[in-house]
Design a protein around this motif. Structure first.
Motif, PDB file in Angstrom:
ATOM      1  N   LEU A 293      14.806 -14.269 -45.334  1.00  0.00           N
ATOM      2  CA  LEU A 293      15.456 -14.112 -46.635  1.00  0.00           C
ATOM      3  C   LEU A 293      16.818 -13.447 -46.522  1.00  0.00           C
ATOM      4  CD1 LEU A 293      12.428 -13.141 -48.883  1.00  0.00           C
ATOM      5  CD2 LEU A 293      13.588 -15.331 -48.706  1.00  0.00           C
ATOM      6  N   PHE A 294      16.945 -12.476 -45.614  1.00  0.00           N
ATOM      7  CA  PHE A 294      18.170 -11.693 -45.635  1.00  0.00           C
ATOM      8  C   PHE A 294      19.018 -11.813 -44.375  1.00  0.00           C
ATOM      9  CE2 PHE A 294      15.063  -9.465 -48.315  1.00  0.00           C
ATOM     10  CZ  PHE A 294      15.695  -9.647 -49.526  1.00  0.00           C
ATOM     11  N   LEU A 295      18.442 -12.339 -43.294  1.00  0.00           N
ATOM     12  CA  LEU A 295      19.162 -12.301 -42.024  1.00  0.00           C
ATOM     13  C   LEU A 295      18.868 -13.600 -41.295  1.00  0.00           C
ATOM     14  CD1 LEU A 295      20.721  -9.911 -40.623  1.00  0.00           C
ATOM     15  CD2 LEU A 295      18.693  -9.645 -39.219  1.00  0.00           C
ATOM     16  N   ARG A 296      19.343 -14.722 -41.882  1.00  0.00           N
ATOM     17  CA  ARG A 296      18.832 -16.005 -41.435  1.00  0.00           C
ATOM     18  C   ARG A 296      19.141 -16.295 -39.968  1.00  0.00           C
ATOM     19  NH1 ARG A 296      20.113 -18.888 -46.344  1.00  0.00           N
ATOM     20  NH2 ARG A 296      19.064 -17.100 -47.208  1.00  0.00           N
ATOM     21  N   ASP A 297      20.159 -15.649 -39.393  1.00  0.00           N
ATOM     22  CA  ASP A 297      20.461 -15.904 -37.987  1.00  0.00           C
ATOM     23  C   ASP A 297      19.742 -14.944 -37.057  1.00  0.00           C
ATOM     24  OD1 ASP A 297      22.089 -18.017 -38.605  1.00  0.00           O
ATOM     25  OD2 ASP A 297      23.780 -16.707 -39.019  1.00  0.00           O
ATOM     26  N   GLY A 298      18.858 -14.119 -37.606  1.00  0.00           N
ATOM     27  CA  GLY A 298      18.044 -13.254 -36.776  1.00  0.00           C
ATOM     28  C   GLY A 298      18.822 -12.106 -36.164  1.00  0.00           C
ATOM     29  N   ALA A 299      18.180 -11.433 -35.210  1.00  0.00           N
ATOM     30  CA  ALA A 299      18.799 -10.264 -34.580  1.00  0.00           C
ATOM     31  C   ALA A 299      20.088 -10.644 -33.870  1.00  0.00           C
ATOM     32  CB  ALA A 299      17.815  -9.635 -33.591  1.00  0.00           C
ATOM     33  N   MET A 300      20.105 -11.828 -33.234  1.00  0.00           N
ATOM     34  CA  MET A 300      21.310 -12.251 -32.531  1.00  0.00           C
ATOM     35  C   MET A 300      22.476 -12.427 -33.497  1.00  0.00           C
ATOM     36  SD  MET A 300      21.178 -12.188 -29.401  1.00  0.00           S
ATOM     37  CE  MET A 300      22.648 -13.070 -28.917  1.00  0.00           C
ATOM     38  N   ALA A 305      27.660 -10.605 -35.373  1.00  0.00           N
ATOM     39  CA  ALA A 305      28.513 -10.186 -36.480  1.00  0.00           C
ATOM     40  C   ALA A 305      29.074  -8.792 -36.231  1.00  0.00           C
ATOM     41  CB  ALA A 305      27.708 -10.214 -37.783  1.00  0.00           C
ATOM     42  N   THR A 306      28.215  -7.892 -35.716  1.00  0.00           N
ATOM     43  CA  THR A 306      28.667  -6.525 -35.449  1.00  0.00           C
ATOM     44  C   THR A 306      29.736  -6.515 -34.359  1.00  0.00           C
ATOM     45  OG1 THR A 306      26.356  -5.985 -35.807  1.00  0.00           O
ATOM     46  CG2 THR A 306      27.789  -4.183 -35.156  1.00  0.00           C
ATOM     47  N   LEU A 307      29.481  -7.285 -33.292  1.00  0.00           N
ATOM     48  CA  LEU A 307      30.455  -7.346 -32.211  1.00  0.00           C
ATOM     49  C   LEU A 307      31.797  -7.839 -32.718  1.00  0.00           C
ATOM     50  CD1 LEU A 307      28.548  -8.717 -29.107  1.00  0.00           C
ATOM     51  CD2 LEU A 307      29.461  -6.428 -29.487  1.00  0.00           C
TER      52      LEU A 307
END
Lengths: 332, 266, 307
Positions: A293-300, A305-307
């Motif tokens: 629901l909130f993070l469709r691309d998962g942890a990666m 995005a953070t990088l």
């Protein structure tokens, strides 16, 4: 280009392998070793399903069915023919690949949902058959399997799991950097277009299906040899959901995603194990749902995005340039 | 002045609805970030007239109509209907404000009868059964649809009949503006001329503003009032139908040259 | 499937065959109820709902706890279960599947697949965690065994389940064919683009389809509790059967799932009598795979018109 992302990634991978090896060497606790073996089992399943579903775009629900095929064939060849277990595991994996080839030829004619449903049905048939045909398979009691190693079982299996995982990722890396990688992504994103350009989509899909079935079967044999036991519950809906969840939570279609997802799942399992399997599944399904629901691309996706946010401004300028170039008018 | 009204179903009542101009200014569309299909298109569909949009393949004609109808991602510019900003409205809200769309590919419900299809055309006012019955009756009479076809399955009609039923269905809500995308694509010339005949009569008989996008340049020019020529996502030419008909050879020659230069560039 | 030989000397064989077919019909009605609900969602949204089995399970538990807490008779419990199932279905779509309708998703069918699959895992494990994995049961309306034509014996609860399923199926057919809501659903099933341009509110109609489907699944779960008991994983084999029915009858076709439900009921009944009772779950799946090979769209499949 000063920094080479490919080299950086390779460095990360090497570091991960070294870290895992060091851990395996140093860990004294049998509980932790046991958890690490489970980690490699699920990693092989998740990574191979990711190759099939995330990179080639075929949402199969039969992955655990191939895993259990590998496990049963390995156990029965070792029991009946007296093959050494290590050889039997390979036979099991090959049998799973054959099953994958066979099932793939029938089900990959369908696309999208119908394919998912057909594989789901195949998994259902196999599970019911395993439970029903108790004279061959031992029914819901399962079947025992001989061990591979004598002595320090768990630690040996950690080494084996690590080696198999390294082989899988190395082969995947070769595959993805070859022509096949491009074709697989093309089939995933625009199958009709790929067909129109002359890609033999069905051949490709069947090949990938059989190849990933091989790895699922190998994982099944590995697990059967470790626990010295196979049961039909391995093929259950629950385990399929866990594998699917690991890939999604980690980041479907990425290389490192399944590793992260399996890690997350192993940590949850490690800390909820005392309460019973339901708690693990419940927590993990909740995480999967929240991820969807909130993070469709998962942890990666989160990491990428953070990088990107922390990347040097000079590089960001390069990245932002092409988007601004055609002169998008600011909206009023 | 541009106002932003609420998009309620209440607006579906046609009382006091007057045909107004549909104006697109600086309309931009991009499906992906860097690939702009439309790069600032200006088109005015004047009230009670038939405005035709033509252009070579890939000029963005269909995309333009989809953008007006809220089916393509608009990245810039405005669409206004009589001064009301209707940019990015969904087809549902547009219909409530009197803008109906007939897309290029068939949109009938094949397993329903023609009557049920027409009833679906009045979906927004489905609770007013009496009104809906009258409206269907009026439309069937207006388009001279043979009676025996009304209770046929829509999927069993011929291509031309299906297109006519589609146009009829879009007329149930008595829209003031009709957006038509290639109404005669895939039809036989005889069928096509029947469809054009019906379209030509819309402004006069029902006071409808028609915005027509067509590949069939010669036939559609014959029924149009104003013509806009698009090329590469931009306005290329405009004029009255008579004016454009006279310069048609010159314009299409221009398309060919562009096609060649485009091919060389890529 | 082997057809029983009907030579005159074996009247007993005939009687067994008839009894089997009647039992198959009885359970087939409930299967059809499950399949029709699932297919309604598929038609309206082009989506496979993996949580359908979870709704069945929720219905079973809702009916059980309603009778336990209030001592309500079974019809009330079934209606209560339908209300619960309907609400759950509605909110699953309205809240969790909202992105499918309200934002640009790259692969909406994949999204729904995973979300509903996660939901079904969650519901099953939550039931095991909070309600314990014990088997539960309440007394049905008609626990006695009834005898038809002198030789067909069947549990009264089975008859109750069949009649309930029949009533609900008729109600659904009425809803689909004689109301505005049903016309909207059919429109969405037949031509998504067409429904869009005549102003059908897809989100609202999909919510109602989910609610209806949830209510039907919950009713099926509730009426079967007196026969098959309520437990956390009760939905797992049912979801497989529902998919079999839907694929067998054709994705999106209500009539197809009606036929598919009864076909599955007969196949299971005949198969377990004439081939072996250990493989009940397999017969339907095998039939489905065979049908898929020859008719990739199922028996009554509609042609897909993707825009």
């Amino acid at each position: 280009m000063r920094s080479n992302p490919e080299k950086l990634k390779l460095l990360f991978a090497a570091l991960a392998v070294v870290a895992a090896a060091a851990l395996a060497y140093l860990i004294p606790s049998p509980t932790v070793l046991d958890a690490v073996v489970y980690f490699f089992y699920f990693l092989m399943l998740a990574a191979s399903w990711n190759l099939l579903a995330g990179i080639c775009g075929q949402m199969s629900f039969a992955h655990m069915a191939f895993c259990v095929t590998g496990a049963y064939v390995a156990a029965s060849t070792a029991n009946v023919l007296g093959l050494p277990m290590a050889a039997a595991v390979v036979v099991g994996a090959l049998a799973a690949a054959c099953a994958g080839l066979f099932v793939g030829i029938f089900t990959l004619r369908f696309r999208d949902i119908t394919f998912s449903l057909a594989t789901f049905a195949f998994a259902g048939v196999l599970t019911s058959w395993l439970i029903g045909a108790s004279d061959i398979t031992g029914g819901s009691n399962g079947m025992s399997a001989p061990p591979i190693f004598s002595g320090d079982q768990a630690r040996a299996f950690v080494w084996l799991g690590l080696a198999l995982s390294v082989v899988f990722f190395a082969l995947q890396w070769l595959l993805l950097s070859s022509r096949w990688g491009i074709l697989m992504r093309a089939v995933r994103d625009r199958e009709p277009v790929a067909r129109g350009l002359g890609v033999k989509a069905t051949h490709l899909k069947v090949a990938v299906f059989a190849y990933t079935a091989f790895w699922a079967g190998l994982a099944g044999g590995y697990f059967a040899a470790y626990t010295e036991y196979v049961t039909p519950t391995m093929a259950g809906l629950e385990n399929m959901g866990l594998v699917l969840g690991m890939v999604i939570v980690g980041g479907i279609g990425t290389v490192a995603g399944p590793v992260l997802g399996t890690l997350v799942f192993r940590f949850i399992d490690f800390f909820t194990r005392g309460y019973g399997g339901e708690y693990t599944v419940f927590t993990f399904a909740l995480i999967l749902l929240v991820t969807m629901l909130f993070l469709r691309d998962g942890a990666m996706g989160l990491i990428t995005a953070t990088l990107r946010r922390f990347r040097a401004p000079q590089e960001r300028w390069h990245a932002a340039q092409p988007a601004a170039a055609p002169g998008a008018t600011p909206e009023s | 002045m541009i106002t932003r009204p609420r998009r309620t179903e209440a607006a579906a009542k046609p009382s006091g609805r007057v045909p107004v101009d549909l104006v697109a200014t600086g309309l931009r569309v991009a499906y992906e970030r860097d690939v702009e299909i439309l790069r600032g298109v200006e088109i005015t569909a004047a009230a009670r007239r038939i405005s035709l949009v033509i252009g070579p393949n890939g000029a963005g004609k269909s995309t333009f109509l989809k953008a007006v109808a809220g089916l393509a991602p608009v990245t810039g510019g405005l669409v206004t209907l009589g001064g009301v900003d209707i940019t990015r409205w969904r087809p549902r809200d547009l219909l409530a404000h009197g803008v109906a769309l007939v897309p290029q590919n068939g949109t009938l419900f094949p397993a329903m009868t023609v009557r049920e299809n027409l009833q679906m055309g009045g979906w927004l006012r489905r609770r007013e059964k009496a009104w809906l019955g009258e409206s269907i009756e009026a439309v069937v009479n207006r388009f001279n649809l043979p009676r025996h076809l009304v209770d046929r399955r829509a999927g069993d009609l011929s291509g031309g009949q299906q297109k006519l039923v589609e146009i009829m269905r879009s007329m149930i809500m008595t829209p003031t503006t009709l957006l038509l995308d290639e109404p005669t694509a895939g039809l036989s010339p005889k069928m096509a001329s029947q469809v054009y005949e019906q379209i030509a009569a819309l402004p006069g008989d029902l006071g409808v503003t028609v915005l027509l996008v067509d590949q069939n340049v010669r036939s559609s020019l014959a029924i149009s009032d104003d013509v806009y020529v698009l090329a590469m996502g931009l306005n290329n030419d405009r004029g009255t139908a008579r004016d454009i008909t006279e310069r048609l050879g010159e314009i299409t020659a221009g398309w060919l040259r562009q096609g060649v230069s485009g091919a060389v560039k890529s | 499937m082997r057809r029983p030989k009907s030579s005159p000397k074996s009247l007993l064989d005939m009687q067994t065959a008839v009894q089997t077919l009647i039992l198959g019909t009885a359970i087939g009605g409930v299967y059809a109820l499950m399949g029709v609900g699932l297919n309604l969602i598929f038609g309206v949204m082009r989506v496979a709902n993996f949580a359908h089995g979870a709704l069945y399970m929720i219905g079973g538990y809702a009916a059980y706890y309603l009778t336990l807490a209030t001592g309500a008779p079974m019809p009330v419990a079934v209606i209560g279960a339908m209300v619960v199932g309907g609400c759950v279905g509605y909110f699953v779509n309205a809240i969790l599947l909202r992105p499918v309708y309200r934002s640009r998703l790259e692969r909406p069918s994949e999204f729904t697949l995973i979300v509903t699959f996660a939901l079904s895992l969650m519901a099953t494990s939550a039931a095991a965690v909070f309600l314990t994995p014990n088997y539960r049961k309440f007394e049905g309306m008609w626990p006695d065994t009834i005898t038809l034509f002198g030789f067909v014996s069947m549990s009264g609860d089975r008859a109750v389940a069949f009649v309930t399923a029949l009533i609900l199926l008729c109600a659904l057919l009425w809803l689909v064919h004689f109301t505005d809501l049903g016309r909207g659903w059919r429109a969405l099933t037949q031509n998504r683009m067409g429904a869009d341009i005549v102003g059908v509110d897809v989100f609202r109609l999909a919510n109602l389809a989910f609610a209806t489907s949830g209510a039907l699944a919950a009713a099926a779960g509730a009426v079967l509790v007196p026969l098959y008991l309520a437990y956390p994983t009760m939905g797992e084999s049912v979801i497989v059967k529902s998919f079999v029915i839907v694929v067998l009858g054709g994705l999106g076709s209500i009539a197809g799932s009606l036929v598919g439900g009864f076909l599955l009921g007969w196949a299971e009944a005949l198969g377990s009598v004439y081939i072996g009772s250990g493989y009940t779950d397999i017969y339907g799946l095998v039939i489905m795979l065979v049908v898929l090979l020859f008719l990739p769209r199922g028996l009554f499949g509609i042609s897909e018109r993707e825009v």
